[in-house]
Design a protein around this motif. Structure first.
Motif, short mmCIF file in Angstrom:
data_model
loop_
_atom_site.label_atom_id
_atom_site.label_comp_id
_atom_site.label_asym_id
_atom_site.label_seq_id
_atom_site.Cartn_x
_atom_site.Cartn_y
_atom_site.Cartn_z
N ASP A 258 -2.42 5.23 9.19
CA ASP A 258 -1.21 5.86 9.72
C ASP A 258 -1.48 7.23 10.33
O ASP A 258 -0.63 7.81 11.00
CB ASP A 258 -0.10 5.93 8.66
CG ASP A 258 -0.48 6.79 7.47
OD1 ASP A 258 -1.67 7.13 7.32
OD2 ASP A 258 0.44 7.10 6.67
N GLN A 259 -2.69 7.77 10.15
CA GLN A 259 -3.07 9.03 10.80
C GLN A 259 -3.82 8.76 12.11
O GLN A 259 -3.63 9.46 13.09
CB GLN A 259 -3.97 9.86 9.87
CG GLN A 259 -3.28 10.36 8.62
CD GLN A 259 -4.25 10.99 7.64
OE1 GLN A 259 -5.36 10.48 7.44
NE2 GLN A 259 -3.85 12.10 7.02
N GLY B 89 -3.27 -2.15 6.70
CA GLY B 89 -2.07 -1.52 6.15
C GLY B 89 -2.05 -0.03 6.49
O GLY B 89 -3.10 0.57 6.72
N ALA B 90 -0.87 0.57 6.47
CA ALA B 90 -0.72 1.99 6.84
C ALA B 90 -1.51 2.90 5.92
O ALA B 90 -2.08 3.90 6.35
CB ALA B 90 0.75 2.39 6.84
N ALA B 91 -1.56 2.57 4.64
CA ALA B 91 -2.26 3.42 3.67
C ALA B 91 -3.76 3.14 3.61
O ALA B 91 -4.52 3.91 3.02
CB ALA B 91 -1.65 3.24 2.28
#
Length: 196
Positions: free
Chosen positions: A123-124, A163-165
């Motif tokens: 997500d970054q 996944g975002a994490a």
């Protein structure tokens, strides 16, 4: 009044001839611009004096069966010589391209710096690569198969499946940094140099 009509008729006809001479490269751009500017100035002066008698230049043109569309465009619609129009369009285009190049450079550096700062979560990284890809796609001087576009697209697809994490492994982060660096170098090499 008839003298003014004759002057208006002559200005429109002269402008039409000048436009044709410029298009056919019979007159230099410098001479064209000087003469065209004179005709536009005379036209504006005369049409403002005749505005009560001749409310519509187009109707005057049609009534006298002049067939001078280029002159109407130059005198009524544009109001500036074609050389000025083209310079303005080129300046706007050049300014836009320069702004997009600056945006691309900014996005490359931001993405590379974020990896150096160990910002490796999906997500970054994903938004940074998306911004970079979007700015590269805006730049029309780059071909569709440009290395940077292709590599960023591949990385975005790869990150979209995670996944975002999730975080990039050290090996993935190094590979992404390498791809960003090589794409940046290719990008800089693809830019036209000053004077070309």
């Amino acid at each position: 009044m008839y003298d003014s009509f004759a002057d208006l008729f002559a200005i429109i006809k002269a402008t039409e001839k000048l436009e044709k001479a410029y298009v056919r490269d019979i007159i230099s751009p410098k001479e064209y611009e000087t003469e065209c500017q004179k005709l536009i100035t005379h036209f504006k002066t005369l049409s403002s004096t005749l505005k009560d008698i001749v409310p519509s230049i187009e109707r005057f043109h049609d009534t006298h069966k002049m067939d001078c569309q280029a002159a109407l465009n130059r005198l009524v619609t544009s109001g500036v010589p074609a050389t000025v129009e083209h310079r303005v369009a080129a300046a706007i285009s050049g300014t836009t391209s320069a702004a997009i190049v600056a945006e691309c450079v900014q996005n490359f550096i931001t993405a590379m710096d974020s990896l150096k700062l160990n910002m490796v979560a999906v997500d970054q990284v994903h938004p940074l690569l998306s911004d970079l890809s979007a700015s590269l796609n805006k730049l029309t001087i780059l071909p569709p198969d440009f290395e940077g576009k292709t590599k960023m697209r591949e990385w975005i697809i790869r990150l979209s499946k995670m996944g975002a994490a999730d975080e990039l492994t050290e090996q993935q982060a190094r590979q992404l940094h390498f791809d960003l660096e090589s794409s940046y170098n290719s990008f800089m090499a693809a830019l036209p140099t000053a004077g070309t």
